[in-house]
Design an enzyme around this catalytic site. Structure first.
Site, mmCIF file in Angstrom:
data_model
loop_
_atom_site.group_PDB
_atom_site.id
_atom_site.type_symbol
_atom_site.label_atom_id
_atom_site.label_comp_id
_atom_site.label_asym_id
_atom_site.label_seq_id
_atom_site.Cartn_x
_atom_site.Cartn_y
_atom_site.Cartn_z
ATOM 1 N N PRO A 1 -68.879 52.252 74.081
ATOM 2 C CA PRO A 1 -69.722 51.769 72.991
ATOM 3 C C PRO A 1 -70.880 50.935 73.503
ATOM 4 C CG PRO A 1 -67.747 50.438 73.144
ATOM 5 C CD PRO A 1 -67.605 51.536 74.167
ATOM 6 N N THR A 2 -71.930 50.915 72.736
ATOM 7 C CA THR A 2 -73.038 50.021 73.022
ATOM 8 C C THR A 2 -72.638 48.598 72.631
ATOM 9 O OG1 THR A 2 -75.419 49.728 72.709
ATOM 10 C CG2 THR A 2 -74.126 50.327 70.757
ATOM 11 N N LEU B 1 -62.229 41.901 68.173
ATOM 12 C CA LEU B 1 -63.303 42.510 67.395
ATOM 13 C C LEU B 1 -63.088 44.011 67.230
ATOM 14 C CD1 LEU B 1 -66.181 42.394 66.117
ATOM 15 C CD2 LEU B 1 -67.085 42.716 68.434
ATOM 16 N N VAL B 2 -62.807 44.709 68.308
ATOM 17 C CA VAL B 2 -62.644 46.160 68.265
ATOM 18 C C VAL B 2 -61.279 46.537 67.704
ATOM 19 C CG1 VAL B 2 -62.555 48.268 69.642
ATOM 20 C CG2 VAL B 2 -64.224 46.487 70.190
ATOM 21 N N GLY B 3 -60.231 45.951 68.258
ATOM 22 C CA GLY B 3 -58.883 46.318 67.840
ATOM 23 C C GLY B 3 -58.610 46.074 66.380
ATOM 24 N N TYR C 1 -67.065 42.929 85.626
ATOM 25 C CA TYR C 1 -66.543 43.541 84.404
ATOM 26 C C TYR C 1 -66.846 45.030 84.386
ATOM 27 C CZ TYR C 1 -66.045 44.532 79.396
ATOM 28 O OH TYR C 1 -65.694 45.085 78.181
ATOM 29 N N SER D 1 -67.559 49.969 78.019
ATOM 30 C CA SER D 1 -68.774 49.233 77.682
ATOM 31 C C SER D 1 -69.966 49.931 78.315
ATOM 32 C CB SER D 1 -68.684 47.793 78.205
ATOM 33 O OG SER D 1 -69.943 47.159 78.186
ATOM 34 N N SER D 2 -71.122 49.807 77.678
ATOM 35 C CA SER D 2 -72.335 50.417 78.218
ATOM 36 C C SER D 2 -72.791 49.762 79.515
ATOM 37 C CB SER D 2 -73.464 50.357 77.186
ATOM 38 O OG SER D 2 -73.752 49.014 76.824
ATOM 39 N N CYS D 3 -72.202 48.610 79.882
ATOM 40 C CA CYS D 3 -72.595 47.946 81.130
ATOM 41 C C CYS D 3 -72.114 48.714 82.358
ATOM 42 C CB CYS D 3 -72.086 46.513 81.168
ATOM 43 S SG CYS D 3 -70.303 46.368 81.403
ATOM 44 N N LYS E 1 -64.277 48.366 84.269
ATOM 45 C CA LYS E 1 -64.339 49.425 83.265
ATOM 46 C C LYS E 1 -64.565 50.798 83.906
ATOM 47 C CE LYS E 1 -63.469 47.159 79.558
ATOM 48 N NZ LYS E 1 -62.238 47.466 78.791
ATOM 49 N N HIS F 1 -71.209 36.982 73.032
ATOM 50 C CA HIS F 1 -72.317 37.896 73.254
ATOM 51 C C HIS F 1 -73.526 37.442 72.446
ATOM 52 C CE1 HIS F 1 -68.999 40.669 74.574
ATOM 53 N NE2 HIS F 1 -69.884 40.874 75.523
ATOM 54 N N LEU G 1 -71.595 45.451 70.702
ATOM 55 C CA LEU G 1 -70.876 45.408 69.435
ATOM 56 C C LEU G 1 -70.991 44.054 68.760
ATOM 57 C CD1 LEU G 1 -67.638 47.168 70.675
ATOM 58 C CD2 LEU G 1 -69.461 48.205 69.304
#
Length: 335
Positions: free
Chosen positions: A165-166, A16-18, A138, A109-111, A142, A181, A168
Site C-alpha cells: 500500500p501507499t 490502523l490496517v488490521g 524497515y 509498504s511503498s518504501c 518488508k 506518519h 496510509l
C-alpha cells in the site's frame, strides 16, 4: 475465493490496517475470524506463534502486524524496525506454512522501492536501485517478507501474496509526534496550534516532495478483494514465473506535502502561517504507485483525499481525550 465459514486470522488487528480489515470482514459477513492482542500473543516469539497456528489452524491469514513510524521514529529506532519486523513476519509466514494455510496476504509498504524509482512506481522496480536512507531498515525487513512469500510459494506451493500500500491514514492512527506518519502528525499539530491560538506551525522539510495517500478503509476493501479473487487470478499473481508475488495498492494520485498541509489546515480550521524547515529531511522526492495491475483486476479506491482527511480529523477529535502533548503510544506494534 474465501469461504465465509472458514477461519480467518488477522495479525495486528488493533492497528490502523488490521482494525480496518476486521471491520471490513464483519461488514462482509465473515464471523469466523480470530485475533490476538500483543499481550496474548507475542509475534516475535517463534514458539508461541507455532503453538497458536497449531491450535487455531486458520485457513486464511491477513498479516498486518508491524512496527511502524515516520521519519523520526525510523531514525531513532532502526534496530527495532528491522529486527522486530523480521521476527514477526517470519514467524507468521512459517507458521502459516506449517499448518497448511490456504491463502496469506502480507502487508508491506511503498518504501520498499528505490528512492529514485521511475514514476509511477511499478512492481518490477523492486531491488532496482538504492533505498531511501531514512527508512531503509524497515524497507529491508518488508523486502525480506516479500522474498519469503516468494520462496515459500516456489518451494512449497503456497499461495502467499504481498500487497504494497501507499501511505496510509484513517481511524486508529497514531498521533504521537515522535512516532507518527505525516498525516496524523499534521492533524495533531494543526489542531493544537488552533486551540492554542498559535500564529504559525513549523513543518519538516521543504514541502516539495510529492506523496500519495490511501484511506485505511479503502485498503481493507482492497485486501478483501484480493483474498476473494478467483483461483485463476490469485494463482497468476502468486505463481507467475520469475515475478515476485507483489501488487501495489493506492489511488494513482499524489500531491506535494505543502498542498497536503494546506488542505489539513483548512479542514482543521487553522488560519495561521505554515513554515517549512528545509534543514529537516524530506525523504524521497516522489512516491506514486503504478496501480494498473490492481485496476485491471477491477478494484479502485473510492475515498477522496479531502473526504478521508475530514473523516480522519473527526476520529481524532473523538479520541482526543487520552492524547496529551508528549504522550507516548500504548504500543509500537500493529497488534
Amino acid at each position: 475465493m474465501m469461504h465465509r465459514e472458514a477461519k480467518i486470522y488477522v495479525a495486528g488487528h488493533s492497528g490502523l490496517v488490521g482494525s480496518a480489515i476486521v471491520q471490513a470482514l464483519d461488514r462482509a459477513g465473515s464471523k469466523n475470524f480470530v485475533v490476538r492482542t500483543h499481550a496474548e500473543l507475542d509475534l516475535t516469539n517463534q514458539t508461541a506463534v507455532r503453538g497458536f497456528f497449531a491450535e487455531e489452524r486458520p485457513r486464511y491469514v491477513f498479516l498486518a502486524a508491524a512496527r511502524v513510524g515516520g521519519i523520526l521514529a525510523n531514525s531513532r529506532y532502526p534496530a527495532e524496525f528491522i529486527s522486530q519486523n523480521l521476527l514477526m513476519q517470519s514467524n507468521v509466514i512459517d507458521g502459516a506454512h506449517r499448518t497448511g494455510v490456504d491463502r496469506l496476504l502480507f502487508l508491506g509498504s511503498s518504501c520498499i522501492y528505490p528512492k529514485f524509482a521511475a514514476q509511477p512506481i511499478q512492481e518490477g522496480s523492486l531491488l532496482s536501485g538504492a533505498l531511501e536512507p531514512t527508512n531503509q531498515p524497515y524497507a529491508v525487513a518488508k523486502i525480506a517478507g516479500i522474498e519469503m512469500c516468494w520462496a515459500y510459494n516456489r518451494q512449497y506451493g503456497t499461495r502467499y501474496l504481498a500487497a504494497m500500500p501507499t501511505n496510509l491514514y484513517g481511524p486508529g492512527d497514531n498521533y504521537d509526534l515522535e512516532t507518527s506518519h505525516v498525516i496524523p502528525a499534521l492533524i495533531r499539530k494543526m489542531h493544537e496550534a488552533k486551540i492554542n491560538d498559535d500564529r504559525e506551525v513549523v513543518l519538516w522539510g521543504s514541502g516539495t516532495p510529492r506523496r500519495e495517500f490511501l484511506y485505511s478503509d479503502d485498503l481493507a476493501d482492497a485486501c478483501l478483494f484480493l483474498m476473494n479473487l478467483n483461483r485463476r487470478d490469485f494463482d497468476f499473481l502468486v505463481r507467475s514465473e520469475g515475478v515476485a508475488p507483489l501488487i501495489n495498492v493506492g489511488t494513482g494520485q499524489d500531491q506535494t506535502i505543502r498542498e497536503l498541509a494546506e488542505l489539513i489546515a483548512d479542514i482543521v480550521g487553522f488560519e495561521g502561517i505554515l513554515r517549512f524547515d528545509p534543514n529537516k529531511p524530506d525523504g524521497s522526492p516522489r512516491k506514486l504507485l503504478d496501480v494498473s495491475k490492481l485496476s485491471n483486476l477491477g478494484w479502485a479506491a473510492t475515498t477522496s483525499l479531502k473526504e478521508g482527511l475530514a473523516l480522519a480529523y473527526q476520529h481524532f477529535l473523538v479520541s482526543l481525550e487520552p492524547i496529551q502533548p508528549g504522550a507516548k503510544p500504548t504500543s509500537p506494534l500493529y497488534g
